[in-house]
Structure formats: C-alpha cells, structure tokens
Design a protein around this motif. Sequence first.
Motif, PDB file in Angstrom:
ATOM      1  N   THR A  29       0.319   9.530  11.393  1.00  0.00           N
ATOM      2  CA  THR A  29      -0.530   8.398  11.757  1.00  0.00           C
ATOM      3  C   THR A  29      -1.462   8.034  10.611  1.00  0.00           C
ATOM      4  O   THR A  29      -1.664   6.851  10.303  1.00  0.00           O
ATOM      5  N   GLY A  30      -2.036   9.049   9.948  1.00  0.00           N
ATOM      6  CA  GLY A  30      -2.915   8.796   8.809  1.00  0.00           C
ATOM      7  C   GLY A  30      -2.187   8.109   7.673  1.00  0.00           C
ATOM      8  O   GLY A  30      -2.722   7.181   7.051  1.00  0.00           O
ATOM      9  N   THR A  31      -0.955   8.546   7.389  1.00  0.00           N
ATOM     10  CA  THR A  31      -0.154   7.926   6.324  1.00  0.00           C
ATOM     11  C   THR A  31       0.143   6.470   6.651  1.00  0.00           C
ATOM     12  O   THR A  31       0.006   5.578   5.804  1.00  0.00           O
ATOM     13  N   ALA A  32       0.551   6.216   7.898  1.00  0.00           N
ATOM     14  CA  ALA A  32       0.843   4.843   8.322  1.00  0.00           C
ATOM     15  C   ALA A  32      -0.401   3.968   8.230  1.00  0.00           C
ATOM     16  O   ALA A  32      -0.334   2.805   7.802  1.00  0.00           O
ATOM     17  N   LEU A  33      -1.545   4.533   8.595  1.00  0.00           N
ATOM     18  CA  LEU A  33      -2.811   3.794   8.536  1.00  0.00           C
ATOM     19  C   LEU A  33      -3.117   3.354   7.110  1.00  0.00           C
ATOM     20  O   LEU A  33      -3.506   2.199   6.865  1.00  0.00           O
ATOM     21  N   VAL A  34      -2.930   4.265   6.147  1.00  0.00           N
ATOM     22  CA  VAL A  34      -3.203   3.947   4.748  1.00  0.00           C
ATOM     23  C   VAL A  34      -2.299   2.814   4.261  1.00  0.00           C
ATOM     24  O   VAL A  34      -2.759   1.825   3.662  1.00  0.00           O
ATOM     25  N   TRP A  35      -0.984   2.921   4.538  1.00  0.00           N
ATOM     26  CA  TRP A  35      -0.043   1.911   4.054  1.00  0.00           C
ATOM     27  C   TRP A  35      -0.277   0.552   4.702  1.00  0.00           C
ATOM     28  O   TRP A  35      -0.206  -0.487   4.035  1.00  0.00           O
ATOM     29  N   VAL A  36      -0.579   0.551   5.994  1.00  0.00           N
ATOM     30  CA  VAL A  36      -0.846  -0.718   6.688  1.00  0.00           C
ATOM     31  C   VAL A  36      -2.102  -1.375   6.125  1.00  0.00           C
ATOM     32  O   VAL A  36      -2.132  -2.588   5.878  1.00  0.00           O
ATOM     33  N   THR A  37      -3.148  -0.572   5.901  1.00  0.00           N
ATOM     34  CA  THR A  37      -4.403  -1.113   5.372  1.00  0.00           C
ATOM     35  C   THR A  37      -4.214  -1.669   3.968  1.00  0.00           C
ATOM     36  O   THR A  37      -4.683  -2.775   3.655  1.00  0.00           O
ATOM     37  N   VAL A  38      -3.521  -0.920   3.102  1.00  0.00           N
ATOM     38  CA  VAL A  38      -3.274  -1.379   1.735  1.00  0.00           C
ATOM     39  C   VAL A  38      -2.455  -2.666   1.737  1.00  0.00           C
ATOM     40  O   VAL A  38      -2.788  -3.651   1.067  1.00  0.00           O
ATOM     41  N   GLY A  39      -1.371  -2.678   2.525  1.00  0.00           N
ATOM     42  CA  GLY A  39      -0.507  -3.856   2.572  1.00  0.00           C
ATOM     43  C   GLY A  39      -1.226  -5.088   3.083  1.00  0.00           C
ATOM     44  O   GLY A  39      -1.152  -6.167   2.472  1.00  0.00           O
ATOM     45  N   ALA A  40      -1.941  -4.947   4.201  1.00  0.00           N
ATOM     46  CA  ALA A  40      -2.641  -6.094   4.792  1.00  0.00           C
ATOM     47  C   ALA A  40      -3.748  -6.608   3.876  1.00  0.00           C
ATOM     48  O   ALA A  40      -3.946  -7.827   3.741  1.00  0.00           O
ATOM     49  N   THR A  41      -4.466  -5.696   3.220  1.00  0.00           N
ATOM     50  CA  THR A  41      -5.551  -6.100   2.325  1.00  0.00           C
ATOM     51  C   THR A  41      -5.003  -6.821   1.092  1.00  0.00           C
ATOM     52  O   THR A  41      -5.580  -7.817   0.633  1.00  0.00           O
ATOM     53  N   LEU A  42      -3.878  -6.345   0.561  1.00  0.00           N
ATOM     54  CA  LEU A  42      -3.260  -7.014  -0.592  1.00  0.00           C
ATOM     55  C   LEU A  42      -2.787  -8.417  -0.220  1.00  0.00           C
ATOM     56  O   LEU A  42      -2.933  -9.361  -1.010  1.00  0.00           O
ATOM     57  N   VAL A  43      -2.229  -8.570   0.967  1.00  0.00           N
ATOM     58  CA  VAL A  43      -1.790  -9.895   1.422  1.00  0.00           C
ATOM     59  C   VAL A  43      -2.989 -10.828   1.541  1.00  0.00           C
ATOM     60  O   VAL A  43      -2.942 -11.993   1.116  1.00  0.00           O
ATOM     61  N   MET A  44      -4.092 -10.326   2.105  1.00  0.00           N
ATOM     62  CA  MET A  44      -5.294 -11.145   2.248  1.00  0.00           C
ATOM     63  C   MET A  44      -5.838 -11.566   0.878  1.00  0.00           C
ATOM     64  O   MET A  44      -6.278 -12.708   0.692  1.00  0.00           O
ATOM     65  N   GLY A  45      -5.822 -10.645  -0.089  1.00  0.00           N
ATOM     66  CA  GLY A  45      -6.383 -10.944  -1.401  1.00  0.00           C
ATOM     67  C   GLY A  45      -5.477 -11.775  -2.286  1.00  0.00           C
ATOM     68  O   GLY A  45      -5.909 -12.767  -2.879  1.00  0.00           O
ATOM     69  N   LEU A  46      -4.189 -11.384  -2.377  1.00  0.00           N
ATOM     70  CA  LEU A  46      -3.279 -12.020  -3.331  1.00  0.00           C
ATOM     71  C   LEU A  46      -2.618 -13.280  -2.791  1.00  0.00           C
ATOM     72  O   LEU A  46      -2.305 -14.197  -3.562  1.00  0.00           O
ATOM     73  N   TRP A  47      -2.389 -13.352  -1.494  1.00  0.00           N
ATOM     74  CA  TRP A  47      -1.711 -14.508  -0.924  1.00  0.00           C
ATOM     75  C   TRP A  47      -2.709 -15.495  -0.302  1.00  0.00           C
ATOM     76  O   TRP A  47      -2.732 -16.668  -0.641  1.00  0.00           O
ATOM     77  N   ALA A  48      -3.572 -14.975   0.577  1.00  0.00           N
ATOM     78  CA  ALA A  48      -4.538 -15.862   1.233  1.00  0.00           C
ATOM     79  C   ALA A  48      -5.741 -16.166   0.340  1.00  0.00           C
ATOM     80  O   ALA A  48      -6.449 -17.138   0.570  1.00  0.00           O
ATOM     81  N   GLY A  49      -5.980 -15.316  -0.686  1.00  0.00           N
ATOM     82  CA  GLY A  49      -7.132 -15.534  -1.560  1.00  0.00           C
ATOM     83  C   GLY A  49      -8.450 -15.340  -0.847  1.00  0.00           C
ATOM     84  O   GLY A  49      -9.451 -15.959  -1.187  1.00  0.00           O
ATOM     85  N   PHE A  50      -8.459 -14.451   0.145  1.00  0.00           N
ATOM     86  CA  PHE A  50      -9.655 -14.230   0.962  1.00  0.00           C
ATOM     87  C   PHE A  50     -10.113 -12.801   0.762  1.00  0.00           C
ATOM     88  O   PHE A  50      -9.361 -11.860   1.032  1.00  0.00           O
ATOM     89  N   PRO A  51     -11.339 -12.566   0.276  1.00  0.00           N
ATOM     90  CA  PRO A  51     -11.793 -11.212  -0.073  1.00  0.00           C
ATOM     91  C   PRO A  51     -12.225 -10.394   1.141  1.00  0.00           C
ATOM     92  O   PRO A  51     -13.397 -10.087   1.333  1.00  0.00           O
ATOM     93  N   VAL A  52     -11.262 -10.040   1.970  1.00  0.00           N
ATOM     94  CA  VAL A  52     -11.553  -9.282   3.187  1.00  0.00           C
ATOM     95  C   VAL A  52     -10.596  -8.093   3.268  1.00  0.00           C
ATOM     96  O   VAL A  52      -9.387  -8.249   3.092  1.00  0.00           O
TER      97      VAL A  52
END
Length: 208
Positions: free
Chosen positions: A52-75
Amino acid sequence: MQLLERLFHLRERGTTLRTECLAGLTSFMSMCYVLFVIPAMLADAGMPAAETGTALVWVTVGATLVMGLWAGFPVAVAPGLGISAFFAYYVCGPAGYTWETGLGAVFISGVIFLLLTVTRLRQMIIDAVPMDLKYAIVVGIGTFIAFIGMKNCGLVAASPSTFVTLGDLGQPAALLAVAGVFLISALMALRVTGAMVIGIVAVTAAGM
C-alpha cells in the motif's frame, strides 16, 4: 533555466525558481505524513502495508507530475486522508465489506468522476455549491487532520466521560508539538521565508 521559463512561465506569473523550490519543499514537508498515516489506516482494513505504501508513493508522484507538467498547476496530489479513513474505518469496518470489494467501489466511483469531469458536469456541480460551504469543507478537513496530529503527539486523549480530553503535556512528543506550533507561528508572523520548512526541520532535529 530557460527551459523552465518556457514550460512554466515563471516571470509571467510573478514568481522565481527559488520561490517555487521553497514552495515545493514546504508542500512536501507538510504532506509527507501521508506516507506513514494512510498505509497504517489501510493496514487496519486488512490491506498489506508495504504494498500500500509503494502504491501510495507512485500514485502521488504520477498525479503530481501530471498536475505540474500537463495542467501547469503547482499543486501536489495525494490520496485524501478523510476518504482513506472513511474507507478503512467504515467501509471495511461497520459496513462489513472486504477491502477488495471496497477497492472495486473506488474504481467505479473513479470512472464516474472521470465521466463527470470530461462532460463538464463536475464543474457545474462545483459551481452550484455555495462558497461558504466550500470554505467550511476546507476548514473541516483541516480540523480533522489537525485533530489526528494532536492525537498522535498526545495533546488530546480519549475520555470515557467527554470522549476527548487534554493529554499529558509533560510528554516529550506533546512538548515538541507545542514548540513547533509556536516556532512556525512566530516565523510566519516575522515573514521569514520558508517558515514552515524551518519549523518542521527544527522540531524533527530536536525530536531525534
């Protein structure tokens, strides 16, 4: 630097690379508790904590990168503490469902939310919610997270008569928590850049 300027338009948005790095570090330090709290919650529901901890890390990293690199939103985006508690302590608790069934429901709700977002119905629903209620939701979630923090450091404790009472303020964890709150508050009042990061690092070092 020019690549970052082209990607994120820092000058246009009135910010600098140093400011954004400090803000990112502050966001990480403020939310990294989820790496320990959420897997512990889900372990209570019967899920394997390590996976669960491993999945949490990957989901957080992936979602944050999408928000920053694709949406251009610093969240920074991570699984929510409130919904994780609801899943662990109600869906897989009194409601009587297994965690596998619960994850199936999470997947279905995710598909529904995706469809609502693509069709713009989600935005219409959000716009229909009064602003006062939106503020109240933010305050409620913040209070819930603060309460969990106070429970974990011993500032509050269970009581058979009032359910919640003041904890033992003589314990090192409680004293460190109070010192951290005062230190961060003082630094923010003095408008010190990176006040939260400085406070978190200082209290962590003192605790160690």
